[in-house]
Design a protein around this motif. Structure first.
Motif, PDB file in Angstrom:
ATOM      1  N   GLU A 133       0.830  -1.213   0.000  1.00 24.02           N
ATOM      2  CA  GLU A 133       0.000   0.000   0.000  1.00 24.02           C
ATOM      3  C   GLU A 133       0.864   1.263   0.000  1.00 24.02           C
ATOM      4  O   GLU A 133       0.550   2.241  -0.677  1.00 24.02           O
ATOM      5  N   ASP A 134       1.966   1.234   0.745  1.00 20.17           N
ATOM      6  CA  ASP A 134       2.866   2.380   0.807  1.00 20.17           C
ATOM      7  C   ASP A 134       3.517   2.656  -0.555  1.00 20.17           C
ATOM      8  O   ASP A 134       3.711   3.805  -0.935  1.00 20.17           O
ATOM      9  N   ILE A 135       3.819   1.606  -1.297  1.00 23.42           N
ATOM     10  CA  ILE A 135       4.445   1.776  -2.615  1.00 23.42           C
ATOM     11  C   ILE A 135       3.450   2.343  -3.615  1.00 23.42           C
ATOM     12  O   ILE A 135       3.767   3.229  -4.393  1.00 23.42           O
ATOM     13  N   GLY A 136       2.236   1.831  -3.593  1.00 31.08           N
ATOM     14  CA  GLY A 136       1.215   2.341  -4.507  1.00 31.08           C
ATOM     15  C   GLY A 136       0.037   1.404  -4.619  1.00 31.08           C
ATOM     16  O   GLY A 136       0.174   0.194  -4.426  1.00 31.08           O
ATOM     17  N   PRO A 137      -1.139   1.935  -4.955  1.00 27.97           N
ATOM     18  CA  PRO A 137      -2.360   1.124  -4.983  1.00 27.97           C
ATOM     19  C   PRO A 137      -2.345   0.021  -6.045  1.00 27.97           C
ATOM     20  O   PRO A 137      -3.080  -0.960  -5.920  1.00 27.97           O
ATOM     21  N   GLU A 138      -1.520   0.152  -7.071  1.00 29.27           N
ATOM     22  CA  GLU A 138      -1.489  -0.867  -8.118  1.00 29.27           C
ATOM     23  C   GLU A 138      -0.588  -2.051  -7.776  1.00 29.27           C
ATOM     24  O   GLU A 138      -0.564  -3.047  -8.490  1.00 29.27           O
ATOM     25  N   ILE A 139       0.149  -1.967  -6.672  1.00 31.01           N
ATOM     26  CA  ILE A 139       1.077  -3.036  -6.292  1.00 31.01           C
ATOM     27  C   ILE A 139       0.308  -4.190  -5.659  1.00 31.01           C
ATOM     28  O   ILE A 139      -0.450  -4.014  -4.710  1.00 31.01           O
ATOM     29  N   GLN A 140       0.510  -5.372  -6.213  1.00 35.33           N
ATOM     30  CA  GLN A 140      -0.074  -6.591  -5.659  1.00 35.33           C
ATOM     31  C   GLN A 140       1.058  -7.389  -5.021  1.00 35.33           C
ATOM     32  O   GLN A 140       1.982  -7.812  -5.707  1.00 35.33           O
ATOM     33  N   PRO A 141       0.995  -7.583  -3.700  1.00 38.00           N
ATOM     34  CA  PRO A 141       2.088  -8.296  -3.045  1.00 38.00           C
ATOM     35  C   PRO A 141       2.199  -9.742  -3.505  1.00 38.00           C
ATOM     36  O   PRO A 141       1.199 -10.426  -3.673  1.00 38.00           O
TER      37      PRO A 141
END
Length: 142
Positions: free
Chosen positions: A58-66
């Motif tokens: 979430e901190d990196i960005g909303p498009e990031i899927q862990p």
């Protein structure tokens, strides 16, 4: 940019479990305790941080899927000062909840190494290099 790494942050699924693995199991020094939002471990010149995986994404960005499993193309290395120490560290990691993914063995570059994964699947190489030089704190010099 100066050539240094200050902190390596691992996104973890269960922060309390990971704190226990690194602090209580592997013996990494930390003041982290149950209920903390993040944990830091001092590693002789750099730090290892543990942070909830979903919050890190979430901190990196909303498009990031862990990514929650599998090899992500990064390993963390822990170099030791003797060939025998490789097996000792791998055994400690396994007793602490890690999984041995490659037993200690002689390797093509002339050293001796093996791999374990931590509770979140991060791969650690434990290695001995016959020509490595260590400083007084146990840090390898290149």
């Amino acid at each position: 940019m100066e050539s240094r790494i200050n902190i390596i942050t691992l996104g973890v699924r269960d922060l309390s479990r990971s704190i226990r693995f690194y602090r209580d199991g592997l013996g990494f020094e930390s003041k982290a305790k149950e209920g903390d939002d993040i944990a830091f471990f001092g590693l002789n010149g750099t730090a290892l941080a543990l942070y909830p995986l979903d919050k890190l994404a979430e901190d990196i960005g909303p498009e990031i899927q862990p990514q929650t499993s599998g090899f992500c193309g990064i390993t963390i290395a822990h170099n030791v000062q003797s060939k025998e120490k490789v097996s000792e560290v791998l055994s400690l990691a396994e007793k602490s909840g890690g999984i041995i993914v490659k037993q200690a063995q002689d390797v093509f570059w002339g050293g001796h190494s093996g791999y374990f994964s931590d509770p979140d699947g991060y791969y650690w190489e434990v290695a001995w290099a016959p020509n490595a030089i260590f400083d007084e704190k146990g840090n390898i010099e290149f």
